[in-house]
Design an enzyme around this catalytic site. Structure first.
Site, PDB file in Angstrom:
ATOM      1  NE  ARG A  55      39.470 -60.211 -43.151  1.00 42.68           N
ATOM      2  CZ  ARG A  55      38.663 -60.355 -42.103  1.00 42.68           C
ATOM      3  NH1 ARG A  55      37.506 -60.991 -42.235  1.00 42.68           N
ATOM      4  NH2 ARG A  55      38.999 -59.863 -40.927  1.00 42.68           N
ATOM      5  CG  ASP A  57      38.228 -52.178 -46.562  1.00 48.47           C
ATOM      6  OD1 ASP A  57      37.876 -53.258 -46.055  1.00 48.47           O
ATOM      7  OD2 ASP A  57      38.685 -51.228 -45.884  1.00 48.47           O
ATOM      8  CE1 TYR A 115      46.579 -52.913 -48.098  1.00 47.91           C
ATOM      9  CE2 TYR A 115      47.843 -53.473 -46.130  1.00 47.91           C
ATOM     10  CZ  TYR A 115      46.733 -53.658 -46.955  1.00 47.91           C
ATOM     11  OH  TYR A 115      45.795 -54.597 -46.605  1.00 47.91           O
ATOM     12  NE  ARG A 202      40.245 -45.988 -47.678  1.00 49.88           N
ATOM     13  CZ  ARG A 202      38.969 -46.375 -47.721  1.00 49.88           C
ATOM     14  NH1 ARG A 202      38.657 -47.656 -47.557  1.00 49.88           N
ATOM     15  NH2 ARG A 202      38.029 -45.481 -47.931  1.00 49.88           N
TER      16      ARG A 202
END
Length: 269
Positions: A55, A57, A115, A202
């Protein structure tokens, strides 16, 4: 009532996350999952639930998100791609489709996820990259950032890089690779792990940026990791530069077709 045979299909989905409130369905309907499921329902003729590999954001993009569905109809692979895309907005697109066995699960079968984070490193912001890259006006030393990144590779408790809203049962993750390098006005971060905590990428990028700006020594990242305390780490970096790039599965379950090179997508707006 006779049972209906279901056919499991894996789909690769890319999306610009800036118009959407993340992946997971919400009552507003303004999520990527909501849009995908509405498009699939229109193509198939009935609602079908989707399961995703990871998932994302609000504001986070995807180059090759993997989902699976159990469909009562059989379609060839290109029909799935073109048919579902007919009902999607320009910011979301199915890239490929592939029939898979019932043993395949988009989330639980994944061996690793990757990522990419893209940081624009210029004295002033560039509007064309506003929703597609993070930004640092202070000069970044990518070599120092890589030195710091090396301290995070391996199996660790990543509580210091975990959102307070994270619902994962354990903060331990196996970070398999973390690479930082410069390409012209961009600093790029690529991170691969078996799975990720909420905001983990992040938060790590935020810490690496402080090192790259010269505010911390590279070894400071190791100290932050060891404290297992979110309050000692850097603020969460912008969602704009984060891309869910790749999922790895056992070859016996899924061979993901080759698509446009990630490097081309990230460096050519």
């Amino acid at each position: 009532m006779q049972a209906v045979d279901l056919n499991r299909v894996a789909l690769g989905v890319s999306y610009d996350g800036s118009p959407w409130q993340g992946w997971q369905t919400q009552s507003s309907g303004q999520t990527v999952q909501d849009q995908i499921e509405q498009a699939i329902a229109r193509f198939v003729g009935q609602p079908l639930a989707t399961i995703c590999a990871g998932r994302t954001d609000a504001g986070v993009h995807a180059l090759n998100q993997v989902i699976h569905i159990d469909s009562p109809v059989v379609r060839d692979t290109m029909a799935w791609v073109r048919g579902v895309n007919t009902f999607l907005s320009d910011s979301i697109a199915v890239q490929w489709a592939q029939p898979v066995s019932e043993a395949f699960h988009a989330r639980f079968s994944a061996v690793s996820r990757t990522y990419h984070y893209l940081i624009l490193n210029t004295p002033v912001p560039q509007p064309l990259w506003a929703m597609r890259a993070g930004w640092s006006f202070r000069a970044l030393d990518a070599e120092r950032m890589q030195e710091a990144a090396n301290h995070l590779v391996g199996k660790h408790d990543f509580s210091s890089f975990r959102s307070s809203q994270c619902q994962a049962a354990s903060p331990v993750r196996d970070l398999q690779a973390l690479k930082v390098w410069r390409e012209r006005d961009f600093v790029r971060v690529s991170i691969t792990a078996n799975a990720f905590l909420h905001h983990m990428v992040r938060n790590i990028v935020g810490e690496l940026v402080l090192v790259g700006q010269g505010k911390h020594d590279p070894c400071h990242v190791s100290e932050v990791l060891e404290q297992r305390d979110r309050t000692v780490a850097a603020p969460t970096f912008s969602a704009a530069g984060l891309y869910f790039a790749q999922v790895q599965y056992p070859e016996s379950l899924l061979n993901i077709p080759a698509t446009i090179a990630v490097e081309d997508l990230l460096l050519h707006p």
